[in-house]
Motif scaffolding. Structure first.
Motif, short mmCIF file in Angstrom:
data_model
loop_
_atom_site.label_atom_id
_atom_site.label_comp_id
_atom_site.label_asym_id
_atom_site.label_seq_id
_atom_site.Cartn_x
_atom_site.Cartn_y
_atom_site.Cartn_z
N GLY A 113 0.78 -1.22 0.00
CA GLY A 113 0.00 0.00 0.00
C GLY A 113 0.81 1.28 0.00
O GLY A 113 0.25 2.37 -0.15
N LYS A 114 2.13 1.18 0.12
CA LYS A 114 2.99 2.36 0.14
C LYS A 114 3.56 2.61 -1.26
O LYS A 114 3.36 1.81 -2.18
CB LYS A 114 4.10 2.18 1.16
CG LYS A 114 3.59 2.00 2.59
CD LYS A 114 4.73 1.86 3.58
CE LYS A 114 4.21 1.69 5.01
NZ LYS A 114 5.31 1.53 6.00
N TRP A 115 4.28 3.72 -1.39
CA TRP A 115 4.77 4.08 -2.71
C TRP A 115 5.78 3.05 -3.24
O TRP A 115 5.86 2.83 -4.47
CB TRP A 115 5.42 5.47 -2.68
CG TRP A 115 6.69 5.55 -1.85
CD1 TRP A 115 6.82 5.87 -0.54
CD2 TRP A 115 8.02 5.29 -2.34
NE1 TRP A 115 8.13 5.83 -0.15
CE2 TRP A 115 8.89 5.49 -1.24
CE3 TRP A 115 8.54 4.94 -3.57
CZ2 TRP A 115 10.27 5.33 -1.35
CZ3 TRP A 115 9.91 4.77 -3.69
CH2 TRP A 115 10.76 4.98 -2.58
N GLN A 116 6.51 2.39 -2.35
CA GLN A 116 7.43 1.36 -2.81
C GLN A 116 6.68 0.21 -3.48
O GLN A 116 7.12 -0.33 -4.51
CB GLN A 116 8.26 0.82 -1.64
CG GLN A 116 9.19 1.82 -1.00
CD GLN A 116 8.57 2.47 0.23
OE1 GLN A 116 7.35 2.62 0.29
NE2 GLN A 116 9.39 2.86 1.19
N ASP A 117 5.55 -0.16 -2.89
CA ASP A 117 4.73 -1.25 -3.44
C ASP A 117 4.22 -0.87 -4.82
O ASP A 117 4.36 -1.63 -5.79
CB ASP A 117 3.58 -1.54 -2.48
CG ASP A 117 2.71 -2.71 -2.95
OD1 ASP A 117 3.20 -3.49 -3.79
OD2 ASP A 117 1.57 -2.83 -2.49
N TRP A 118 3.63 0.33 -4.93
CA TRP A 118 3.10 0.76 -6.21
C TRP A 118 4.19 0.87 -7.28
O TRP A 118 4.00 0.47 -8.43
CB TRP A 118 2.39 2.11 -6.07
CG TRP A 118 1.13 2.04 -5.27
CD1 TRP A 118 0.94 2.42 -3.98
CD2 TRP A 118 -0.13 1.51 -5.71
NE1 TRP A 118 -0.35 2.18 -3.58
CE2 TRP A 118 -1.04 1.63 -4.62
CE3 TRP A 118 -0.58 0.97 -6.91
CZ2 TRP A 118 -2.36 1.22 -4.71
CZ3 TRP A 118 -1.91 0.56 -7.00
CH2 TRP A 118 -2.78 0.68 -5.91
N THR A 119 5.34 1.38 -6.90
CA THR A 119 6.44 1.54 -7.86
C THR A 119 6.95 0.19 -8.36
O THR A 119 7.12 -0.03 -9.57
CB THR A 119 7.60 2.33 -7.22
OG1 THR A 119 7.12 3.60 -6.79
CG2 THR A 119 8.73 2.51 -8.22
N LEU A 120 7.19 -0.71 -7.44
CA LEU A 120 7.73 -2.01 -7.82
C LEU A 120 6.75 -2.80 -8.68
O LEU A 120 7.14 -3.44 -9.67
CB LEU A 120 8.09 -2.81 -6.56
CG LEU A 120 9.28 -2.28 -5.75
CD1 LEU A 120 9.45 -3.09 -4.48
CD2 LEU A 120 10.55 -2.32 -6.58
N MET A 121 5.48 -2.77 -8.33
CA MET A 121 4.50 -3.51 -9.11
C MET A 121 4.27 -2.87 -10.48
O MET A 121 3.99 -3.56 -11.47
CB MET A 121 3.18 -3.61 -8.35
CG MET A 121 3.25 -4.55 -7.15
SD MET A 121 3.75 -6.26 -7.58
CE MET A 121 5.51 -6.24 -7.14
N SER A 122 4.41 -1.55 -10.57
CA SER A 122 4.31 -0.88 -11.88
C SER A 122 5.47 -1.32 -12.78
O SER A 122 5.29 -1.59 -13.97
CB SER A 122 4.31 0.63 -11.71
OG SER A 122 3.18 1.05 -10.97
N VAL A 123 6.66 -1.38 -12.18
CA VAL A 123 7.82 -1.85 -12.94
C VAL A 123 7.62 -3.31 -13.37
O VAL A 123 7.97 -3.69 -14.50
CB VAL A 123 9.10 -1.70 -12.11
CG1 VAL A 123 10.28 -2.36 -12.82
CG2 VAL A 123 9.40 -0.23 -11.85
N ALA A 124 7.04 -4.12 -12.49
CA ALA A 124 6.81 -5.53 -12.81
C ALA A 124 5.83 -5.68 -13.96
O ALA A 124 6.04 -6.49 -14.87
CB ALA A 124 6.30 -6.27 -11.58
N VAL A 125 4.77 -4.89 -13.94
CA VAL A 125 3.80 -4.94 -15.04
C VAL A 125 4.47 -4.53 -16.35
O VAL A 125 4.24 -5.13 -17.41
CB VAL A 125 2.59 -4.03 -14.74
CG1 VAL A 125 1.70 -3.90 -15.97
CG2 VAL A 125 1.79 -4.59 -13.58
#
Length: 331
Positions: free
Chosen positions: A146-158
């Motif tokens: 739920g934090k910005w690290q989570d969103w960033t990493l999952m965006s990179v993964a996608v």
């Protein structure tokens, strides 16, 4: 300690057995390969027969006289009925004879041996860095849910999953190799030549592993026994690595096996981009030349690899979690 829901689903078919029982399990699984391989061989044989072109003409050469073409047809057994041709092919496979290539008249087994090691090294290199990075990023994203690290990493993964391998390979050649001359962009002549193909091949695997690890980690972290461990005052680090991580790895191992199988059999595009002398490149060249014996042998080899890797994954379950043993129960 009870297994989490996901782990229990993965392990529900396994119970403790002795060493003799494990041997019997492995033998049974090997025997189960036979009908699968037979079905695949029928499909491959039928597909090959639908390809355009005359195998006898390809074997004899485009400028060969009609007599040479007829002699090639007789030599290849193409005058036999299709069922007889299939039986002859299976009989040759069982005796270790994969046929002769149409292009170079070499034994197919020898040609495959030449390309197997380059493909294996490429798959291992791509697998090693992608799994390590994917696991670390997945765990980090789960811990920072739920934090910005989570969103960033999952965006990179996608983005990594969505990016075509050939496009990434061309980008690495254009901006990572040619301007600096640090890496070769074609062939396999020295150890550093594997860097760019391995990065290209493993990028999608790293992205898949990151997303899958995050999902498995979060699912296990919500189990009752994890909350109980935390309520007893155990340190978060101990709960994370001893209880959550070990059980989250069970479904991840299944994905690891599948991804490694895809790397071995799915490196066709990457090997074509970097002119890598492996099995993927060999398959492309064989399709271009309509070299039917090589195509048939490679497809059967890729299927066999997937089946063997699936067996090894089942055996690894017991290594990761001693609560799981290797005896398949009737459903």
């Amino acid at each position: 300690m009870p297994l989490p829901v996901t782990a229990a689903r993965e392990a529900s078919r396994f119970t403790f057995i002795s060493g003799n029982g494990m041997f019997a399990y492995i033998i049974r699984r090997l025997l189960e390969m036979i009908p699968v391989l037979l079905v695949v061989s029928l499909l491959v044989f039928g597909f090959i027969k639908l390809l355009p072109g005359d195998p006898a003409r390809i074997y004899a050469g485009p400028d060969a006289p009609i007599e040479a073409v007829e002699a090639a047809r007789q030599h290849l057994g193409l005058n036999d009925s299709l069922p007889q041709q299939y039986v002859n092919w299976i009989d040759s496979l069982l005796h270790g004879d994969l046929g002769t290539t149409y292009r170079t008249q070499q034994p197919v087994l020898q040609v495959i041996k030449q390309g197997f090691l380059p493909t294996l090294w490429l798959a291992l290199a791509g697998f090693a860095w992608s799994v390590l990075l994917g696991l670390m990023l997945g765990v980090l994203a789960a811990l920072k849910r739920g934090k910005w690290q989570d969103w960033t990493l999952m965006s990179v993964a996608v983005g990594g999953i969505s990016m075509p391998a050939f496009w990434l390979g061309l980008l690495l050649i254009q901006f990572g190799a040619m301007p600096f001359g640090l890496f070769s962009v074609s062939g396999f002549n020295k150890a550093s030549d594997i860097v760019l193909p391995a990065i290209t091949l493993g990028s999608s695997v790293a992205a898949v592993m990151a997303r899958f690890t995050r999902s498995a980690f979060l699912e296990v972290a919500q189990e009752d026994y994890v909350r109980t461990a935390k309520a007893k005052g155990l340190r978060n680090r101990l709960v994370t690595w001893k209880h959550v991580m070990r059980n989250a790895l069970i479904p991840v191992i299944t994905m690891l096996g599948l991804q490694f199988g895809f790397l071995l059999g799915g490196s066709i595009v990457v090997e074509s981009v970097f002119n890598w002398p492996g099995l993927g490149w060999l398959l492309i060249e064989s399709i271009k030349a309509q070299d039917q014996p090589v195509i048939q042998a490679l497809v059967m080899l890729f299927v066999f690899e997937f089946i063997v890797i699936n067996l090894l994954v089942d055996l690894l379950y017991a290594v990761v979690n001693p609560a799981i043993r290797l005896r398949q129960e009737p459903r």
